[in-house]
Design an enzyme around this catalytic site. Structure first.
Site, PDB file in Angstrom:
ATOM      1  N   ASP A   1     -11.960  -9.327   4.343  1.00 18.41           N
ATOM      2  CA  ASP A   1     -13.258  -9.279   3.653  1.00 18.41           C
ATOM      3  C   ASP A   1     -13.848 -10.680   3.578  1.00 18.41           C
ATOM      4  O   ASP A   1     -15.037 -10.898   3.813  1.00 18.41           O
ATOM      5  CB  ASP A   1     -13.108  -8.724   2.229  1.00 18.41           C
ATOM      6  CG  ASP A   1     -13.498  -7.256   2.148  1.00 18.41           C
ATOM      7  OD1 ASP A   1     -13.357  -6.547   3.167  1.00 18.41           O
ATOM      8  OD2 ASP A   1     -13.942  -6.813   1.065  1.00 18.41           O
TER       9      ASP A   1
ATOM     10  N   LYS B   1       3.318 -15.121   1.664  1.00 15.37           N
ATOM     11  CA  LYS B   1       3.620 -15.961   0.508  1.00 15.37           C
ATOM     12  C   LYS B   1       5.137 -16.169   0.499  1.00 15.37           C
ATOM     13  O   LYS B   1       5.845 -15.698  -0.401  1.00 15.37           O
ATOM     14  CB  LYS B   1       3.132 -15.293  -0.782  1.00 15.37           C
ATOM     15  CG  LYS B   1       1.635 -15.383  -1.002  1.00 15.37           C
ATOM     16  CD  LYS B   1       1.161 -16.754  -1.466  1.00 15.37           C
ATOM     17  CE  LYS B   1       1.536 -17.019  -2.913  1.00 15.37           C
ATOM     18  NZ  LYS B   1       1.090 -18.389  -3.330  1.00 15.37           N
TER      19      LYS B   1
ATOM     20  N   TYR C   1       0.816  -1.210   0.000  1.00  9.15           N
ATOM     21  CA  TYR C   1       0.000   0.000   0.000  1.00  9.15           C
ATOM     22  C   TYR C   1       0.853   1.264   0.000  1.00  9.15           C
ATOM     23  O   TYR C   1       0.429   2.312  -0.470  1.00  9.15           O
ATOM     24  CB  TYR C   1      -0.912   0.041   1.227  1.00  9.15           C
ATOM     25  CG  TYR C   1      -2.245  -0.648   1.058  1.00  9.15           C
ATOM     26  CD1 TYR C   1      -2.329  -1.964   0.636  1.00  9.15           C
ATOM     27  CD2 TYR C   1      -3.424   0.024   1.343  1.00  9.15           C
ATOM     28  CE1 TYR C   1      -3.540  -2.599   0.508  1.00  9.15           C
ATOM     29  CE2 TYR C   1      -4.660  -0.606   1.214  1.00  9.15           C
ATOM     30  CZ  TYR C   1      -4.712  -1.913   0.808  1.00  9.15           C
ATOM     31  OH  TYR C   1      -5.918  -2.525   0.682  1.00  9.15           O
TER      32      TYR C   1
ATOM     33  N   ASP D   1      -6.187  -7.214   3.861  1.00  8.38           N
ATOM     34  CA  ASP D   1      -7.350  -6.556   3.259  1.00  8.38           C
ATOM     35  C   ASP D   1      -8.283  -7.602   2.657  1.00  8.38           C
ATOM     36  O   ASP D   1      -9.497  -7.608   2.892  1.00  8.38           O
ATOM     37  CB  ASP D   1      -6.857  -5.583   2.174  1.00  8.38           C
ATOM     38  CG  ASP D   1      -7.999  -4.844   1.506  1.00  8.38           C
ATOM     39  OD1 ASP D   1      -8.903  -4.389   2.222  1.00  8.38           O
ATOM     40  OD2 ASP D   1      -7.976  -4.726   0.262  1.00  8.38           O
TER      41      ASP D   1
ATOM     42  N   ASP E   1      -2.785 -17.954  -0.018  1.00  2.38           N
ATOM     43  CA  ASP E   1      -3.807 -18.618  -0.850  1.00  2.38           C
ATOM     44  C   ASP E   1      -4.420 -19.799  -0.102  1.00  2.38           C
ATOM     45  O   ASP E   1      -5.640 -19.988  -0.094  1.00  2.38           O
ATOM     46  CB  ASP E   1      -3.227 -19.046  -2.212  1.00  2.38           C
ATOM     47  CG  ASP E   1      -1.936 -19.856  -2.093  1.00  2.38           C
ATOM     48  OD1 ASP E   1      -1.326 -19.882  -1.000  1.00  2.38           O
ATOM     49  OD2 ASP E   1      -1.532 -20.481  -3.103  1.00  2.38           O
TER      50      ASP E   1
HETATM   51  C1  IPM Z   1     -10.287  -1.454   4.074  1.00  2.00           C
HETATM   52  C2  IPM Z   1     -10.569  -0.753   2.776  1.00  2.00           C
HETATM   53  C3  IPM Z   1      -9.436   0.208   2.512  1.00  2.00           C
HETATM   54  C4  IPM Z   1      -8.182  -0.614   2.328  1.00  2.00           C
HETATM   55  C5  IPM Z   1      -9.653   1.162   1.345  1.00  2.00           C
HETATM   56  C6  IPM Z   1     -10.907   1.974   1.518  1.00  2.00           C
HETATM   57  C7  IPM Z   1      -8.468   2.059   1.137  1.00  2.00           C
HETATM   58  O1  IPM Z   1     -10.753  -1.681   1.771  1.00  2.00           O
HETATM   59  O2  IPM Z   1     -10.171  -0.753   5.096  1.00  2.00           O
HETATM   60  O3  IPM Z   1     -10.189  -2.672   4.054  1.00  2.00           O
HETATM   61  O4  IPM Z   1      -7.935  -1.182   1.250  1.00  2.00           O
HETATM   62  O5  IPM Z   1      -7.428  -0.711   3.292  1.00  2.00           O
HETATM   63 MG    MG Z   2     -10.743  -3.697   2.412  1.00  2.00          MG
END
Ligand code: IPM
Ligand code: MG
Length: 370
Positions: free
Chosen positions: A255, A194, A143, A251, A227
């Site tokens: 999710d 990885k 990032y 990230d 993975d």
């Molecule tokens: C998260 C979001 C952020 C990230 C974005 C909004 C920059 O997806 O907090 O997971 O990728 O970190």
């Molecule tokens: Mg995110």
């Protein structure tokens, strides 16, 4: 009497202001019932700040965030700002706050509450009782790594570049947070990278292993490729207690983990900096869900993740464990009573909107506290 706690509230875009509105009622409730006094300052961030000030976060807002005891963040972004460059997009606001406040440890729990066990797309047997914590590094990795950018090659084609970079201190400090958390839970930590293809991943693995052996021999440490971890999270998520990983894998995996629970609308997160000599640390709390522009302004959003983010704030910034638990219990009870926003709607439940849900949590808090 102790000084008031300073909260910076940044509702942001989309459903952010709606769910924050309900959460501020819980903050008020804390005040009213004399549990804690908060000085709440609100400010603009994301697209809202772009419209008003021409930038996703102003330097004054960053300063306010540094001065606050804790930051409660909503969500940012929306299609109207998708065409902006990376140096101007709403998302830059959260990235700037993470970087400027040194918020390197992003704690993302994935908990399956009993009333919601059927909200998951996975079989109830696989996810019942799930309680895992992902610790995602959040100020380094690809990032922020240099070099980055898009360059034009001599033949006119282009090349896009981002760089994954981790140093041992960066790895150690986030791993420490994860080891400490694991100690307070089931003492199991899985480190994810990885290492089979990336040098930075190999360094990650070796660094976490050395730290574990030297300082946390009581924590059962394992290592997994990212993975495989994605696959294992779906196959058998309860094998995990705490996962520690870098920014990008974290990230993605967070999710994935959040959806195991059936609703992004349910999950809070905390992002913590390093404690100073007095034990005080910068910290930001936000729901995992985004700004959901498709339902913004319609009063349909689930306010629970934002409220649970406030509960996390009480726990991690102020050690107010009982009050945090009270809020968590109130949210669980409301769900158990059959009230649901659309995202977690189930047969036989009553579908309600954002404010009815908020109202119900407040009533439940009154009940629990009486
Ligand atoms: C998260 C979001 C952020 C990230 C974005 C909004 C920059 O997806 O907090 O997971 O990728 O970190
Ligand atoms: Mg995110």
């Amino acid at each position: 009497m102790s000084a008031n706690k300073k909260l910076l509230v940044l509702p942001g875009d989309g459903i952010g202001p709606e769910v924050m509105h309900e959460t501020l009622r819980v903050v008020d409730w804390m005040d009213r019932t004399s549990r804690a006094r908060f000085d709440v300052v609100q400010d603009l961030v994301g697209g809202a700040s772009i419209e008003a000030r021409g930038m996703p976060i102003s330097p004054a807002t960053v300063t306010r965030a540094k001065e606050a005891d804790a930051v409660l963040f909503g969500s940012v972004g929306g299609p109207q700002w998708d065409k902006l460059g990376f140096d101007a997009r709403p998302e830059l606001s959260i990235l700037t706050l993470r970087k400027e406040l040194g918020l390197f440890a992003n704690l993302r729990p994935a908990i399956v509450l009993d009333p919601l066990v059927d909200a998951s797309t996975l079989k109830a047997d696989v996810i019942r009782g799930l309680d895992l914590m992902i610790v995602r590094e959040s100020t380094g990795g690809i990032y922020f790594g240099e070099p980055r950018g898009v360059e034009t090659l001599p033949d006119g084609t282009k090349r896009g570049i981002n760089t994954e970079v981790y140093t041992t201190p960066e790895i150690e400090r986030v791993a420490r947070v994860a080891f400490e958390l694991a100690r307070k839970r089931q003492s199991k930590l899985c480190s994810v990278e990885k290492a089979n293809v990336m040098e930075s991943g190999l360094l990650w693995r070796e660094t976490v292993a050395a730290l574990g052996a030297a300082e946390y021999p009581d924590v059962a440490l394992s290592h997994m490729y990212a993975d495989n971890c994605a696959m294992q999270l779906v196959r058998n998520p309860r094998q995990f207690d705490v996962i520690v990983t870098g920014n990008l894998f974290g990230d993605i995996l967070s999710d994935l983990a959040s959806m195991l629970t059936g609703s992004l609308g349910m999950l809070p997160s905390a992002t913590l900096g390093a404690p100073d000599a007095s034990g005080r640390r910068h910290a930001l709390y936000e729901p995992i869900h985004g700004s959901a522009p498709d339902i913004a302004g319609m009063g349909l959003a689930n306010p629970l993740a934002q409220m649970l983010s406030f509960a996390m704030l009480l726990r991690y910034s102020f050690d107010m464990h009982e009050d945090a638990q009270l809020i968590e219990q109130a949210c669980t009870n409301v769900l158990a009573s059959g009230l649901r926003t659309q995202d977690v709607m189930a047969p036989g439940c009553a579908k309600v909107g954002t404010s009815v849900m908020g109202e119900a949590v407040l009533r439940e808090l009154d009940k629990l506290a009486s």
